[in-house]
Design a protein around this motif. Structure first.
Motif, PDB file in Angstrom:
ATOM      1  N   ASN A  45      57.306  62.345  53.033  1.00 14.04           N
ATOM      2  CA  ASN A  45      58.673  61.952  53.388  1.00 14.04           C
ATOM      3  C   ASN A  45      59.502  63.226  53.394  1.00 14.04           C
ATOM      4  OD1 ASN A  45      58.046  59.099  53.227  1.00 14.04           O
ATOM      5  ND2 ASN A  45      58.051  59.357  51.015  1.00 14.04           N
ATOM      6  N   ALA A  46      60.207  63.459  54.486  1.00 12.38           N
ATOM      7  CA  ALA A  46      61.004  64.689  54.587  1.00 12.38           C
ATOM      8  C   ALA A  46      62.240  64.440  55.431  1.00 12.38           C
ATOM      9  CB  ALA A  46      60.178  65.818  55.199  1.00 12.38           C
ATOM     10  N   THR A  47      63.236  65.258  55.190  1.00 14.25           N
ATOM     11  CA  THR A  47      64.469  65.219  55.976  1.00 14.25           C
ATOM     12  C   THR A  47      64.822  66.639  56.390  1.00 14.25           C
ATOM     13  OG1 THR A  47      65.236  63.374  54.623  1.00 14.25           O
ATOM     14  CG2 THR A  47      66.863  64.443  56.016  1.00 14.25           C
ATOM     15  N   PHE A  48      65.026  66.828  57.701  1.00  6.73           N
ATOM     16  CA  PHE A  48      65.448  68.106  58.250  1.00  6.73           C
ATOM     17  C   PHE A  48      66.849  67.958  58.811  1.00  6.73           C
ATOM     18  CE2 PHE A  48      60.855  68.261  58.575  1.00  6.73           C
ATOM     19  CZ  PHE A  48      60.547  69.552  58.214  1.00  6.73           C
ATOM     20  N   GLN A  49      67.628  69.019  58.713  1.00  9.41           N
ATOM     21  CA  GLN A  49      68.934  69.074  59.380  1.00  9.41           C
ATOM     22  C   GLN A  49      68.748  69.931  60.630  1.00  9.41           C
ATOM     23  OE1 GLN A  49      72.130  70.624  57.018  1.00  9.41           O
ATOM     24  NE2 GLN A  49      73.478  70.828  58.767  1.00  9.41           N
ATOM     25  N   ILE A  50      68.949  69.316  61.801  1.00  9.65           N
ATOM     26  CA  ILE A  50      68.739  70.009  63.069  1.00  9.65           C
ATOM     27  C   ILE A  50      70.082  70.190  63.751  1.00  9.65           C
ATOM     28  CG2 ILE A  50      67.565  69.952  65.293  1.00  9.65           C
ATOM     29  CD1 ILE A  50      65.575  67.967  64.021  1.00  9.65           C
ATOM     30  N   GLU A  51      70.387  71.428  64.133  1.00 14.46           N
ATOM     31  CA  GLU A  51      71.614  71.722  64.872  1.00 14.46           C
ATOM     32  C   GLU A  51      71.250  72.528  66.108  1.00 14.46           C
ATOM     33  OE1 GLU A  51      74.635  73.428  62.406  1.00 14.46           O
ATOM     34  OE2 GLU A  51      74.301  71.958  60.818  1.00 14.46           O
ATOM     35  N   LEU A  52      71.610  71.992  67.268  1.00 17.26           N
ATOM     36  CA  LEU A  52      71.336  72.668  68.532  1.00 17.26           C
ATOM     37  C   LEU A  52      72.578  73.393  69.018  1.00 17.26           C
ATOM     38  CD1 LEU A  52      69.354  69.902  70.464  1.00 17.26           C
ATOM     39  CD2 LEU A  52      68.453  71.784  69.101  1.00 17.26           C
ATOM     40  N   SER A  53      72.372  74.431  69.789  1.00 13.95           N
ATOM     41  CA  SER A  53      73.493  75.143  70.396  1.00 13.95           C
ATOM     42  C   SER A  53      74.072  74.260  71.510  1.00 13.95           C
ATOM     43  CB  SER A  53      73.015  76.470  70.978  1.00 13.95           C
ATOM     44  OG  SER A  53      72.146  76.221  72.063  1.00 13.95           O
ATOM     45  N   PRO A  54      75.317  74.505  71.902  1.00 18.99           N
ATOM     46  CA  PRO A  54      75.900  73.723  73.006  1.00 18.99           C
ATOM     47  C   PRO A  54      75.078  73.829  74.298  1.00 18.99           C
ATOM     48  CG  PRO A  54      77.616  74.926  71.849  1.00 18.99           C
ATOM     49  CD  PRO A  54      76.309  75.391  71.284  1.00 18.99           C
ATOM     50  N   GLY A  55      74.457  74.974  74.523  1.00 15.51           N
ATOM     51  CA  GLY A  55      73.625  75.150  75.712  1.00 15.51           C
ATOM     52  C   GLY A  55      72.408  74.241  75.700  1.00 15.51           C
ATOM     53  N   LEU A  56      71.758  74.108  74.545  1.00 17.81           N
ATOM     54  CA  LEU A  56      70.601  73.220  74.441  1.00 17.81           C
ATOM     55  C   LEU A  56      71.003  71.756  74.536  1.00 17.81           C
ATOM     56  CD1 LEU A  56      68.302  74.835  71.728  1.00 17.81           C
ATOM     57  CD2 LEU A  56      67.771  74.410  74.116  1.00 17.81           C
ATOM     58  N   GLU A  57      72.144  71.405  73.962  1.00 16.13           N
ATOM     59  CA  GLU A  57      72.638  70.027  74.091  1.00 16.13           C
ATOM     60  C   GLU A  57      72.892  69.702  75.554  1.00 16.13           C
ATOM     61  OE1 GLU A  57      76.005  69.216  71.597  1.00 16.13           O
ATOM     62  OE2 GLU A  57      74.946  69.826  69.773  1.00 16.13           O
ATOM     63  N   ASP A  58      73.446  70.648  76.296  1.00  9.51           N
ATOM     64  CA  ASP A  58      73.715  70.464  77.723  1.00  9.51           C
ATOM     65  C   ASP A  58      72.413  70.290  78.510  1.00  9.51           C
ATOM     66  OD1 ASP A  58      75.555  70.329  79.924  1.00  9.51           O
ATOM     67  OD2 ASP A  58      74.872  72.343  80.498  1.00  9.51           O
ATOM     68  N   VAL A  59      71.399  71.062  78.156  1.00  6.26           N
ATOM     69  CA  VAL A  59      70.098  70.963  78.832  1.00  6.26           C
ATOM     70  C   VAL A  59      69.499  69.569  78.630  1.00  6.26           C
ATOM     71  CG1 VAL A  59      67.716  71.809  78.698  1.00  6.26           C
ATOM     72  CG2 VAL A  59      69.588  73.425  78.828  1.00  6.26           C
ATOM     73  N   VAL A  60      69.615  69.027  77.414  1.00  9.52           N
ATOM     74  CA  VAL A  60      69.101  67.679  77.141  1.00  9.52           C
ATOM     75  C   VAL A  60      69.859  66.656  77.977  1.00  9.52           C
ATOM     76  CG1 VAL A  60      68.869  65.880  75.377  1.00  9.52           C
ATOM     77  CG2 VAL A  60      68.309  68.241  74.821  1.00  9.52           C
ATOM     78  N   GLN A  61      71.164  66.787  78.062  1.00  5.87           N
ATOM     79  CA  GLN A  61      71.967  65.834  78.840  1.00  5.87           C
ATOM     80  C   GLN A  61      71.685  65.919  80.330  1.00  5.87           C
ATOM     81  OE1 GLN A  61      76.087  66.279  77.727  1.00  5.87           O
ATOM     82  NE2 GLN A  61      75.835  64.908  75.990  1.00  5.87           N
ATOM     83  N   LYS A  62      71.109  67.021  80.769  1.00  3.40           N
ATOM     84  CA  LYS A  62      70.770  67.170  82.189  1.00  3.40           C
ATOM     85  C   LYS A  62      69.348  66.713  82.493  1.00  3.40           C
ATOM     86  CE  LYS A  62      74.259  70.423  83.314  1.00  3.40           C
ATOM     87  NZ  LYS A  62      74.699  71.755  83.530  1.00  3.40           N
TER      88      LYS A  62
END
Length: 193
Positions: A45-62
């Protein structure tokens, strides 16, 4: 003149500290890591905190799908040779965006989840529960082991044009450090940060 130089140096240091804070905010950090014995298996059982840059968030949305790979290793140190790795396991989580429903989709080992926001989606990707990683028959209770955990964005699963871009940009190298903890078959195996 010296006052101007001091102000210039101060402004430069302020800009550098703001930039380094922004760079350190992105990435993957481990929050908790637990190995729990259930019957004859050890579950992770594990928990990670993941934070993406705005550029990577934009790539996912595209429409680009991101794959996050989690690696687990159980090692036993040996003085006469390299460490022995009796157990090694990998798991992938897939993050995509569905423009018609305006939802993020997370899929991992038969589990599927939808989220309305990127932060909810990243929280789901970073939550691992009940992952069977060790069969107790593979362990020797008289030996000492080290359990290691790591998560990273799998660049090899990206489309080829993005793989080339990822080689030239630090923004795409999203990973956690390897986290290691001593593992014993009889004690508590829980770390929280």
């Amino acid at each position: 003149m010296s006052r101007r130089i001091k102000q210039f140096i101060f402004l430069g240091l302020m800009a550098l500290s703001i930039f380094s804070t922004a760079v350190n905010a992105e990435g993957i950090k481990i929050k908790s890591f637990e190995l729990e014995k259930v019957d004859n298996d050890w579950l992770l059982n594990a928990t990670f905190q993941i934070e993406l840059s705005p550029g990577l968030e934009d790539v996912v949305q595209k429409g680009v799908v991101l794959y996050f790979q989690t690696d687990f290793e159980l090692t036993r140190s040996r003085w006469y040779w390299f460490d022995e790795k009796p157990i090694s396991a990998q798991r992938q989580a897939r993050l995509s965006y569905q423009p018609l429903t305006q939802q993020y989709r997370i899929a991992s080992e038969g589990f599927s989840f939808s989220a309305k926001t990127i932060s909810e989606a990243l929280q789901a990707v970073g939550s691992i529960g009940g992952w069977r990683v060790i069969d107790n028959s593979q362990l020797d209770p008289s030996k000492a082991y080290t359990a290691s955990l790591h998560m990273a964005l799998d660049l090899s699963k990206l489309p080829k044009p993005f793989q080339v871009n990822a080689l030239n940009s630090r923004e795409w190298n999203v990973s956690s450090d390897w986290f290691r903890m001593p593992f014993s078959t009889g004690g508590s195996n829980l770390i929280k940060r």
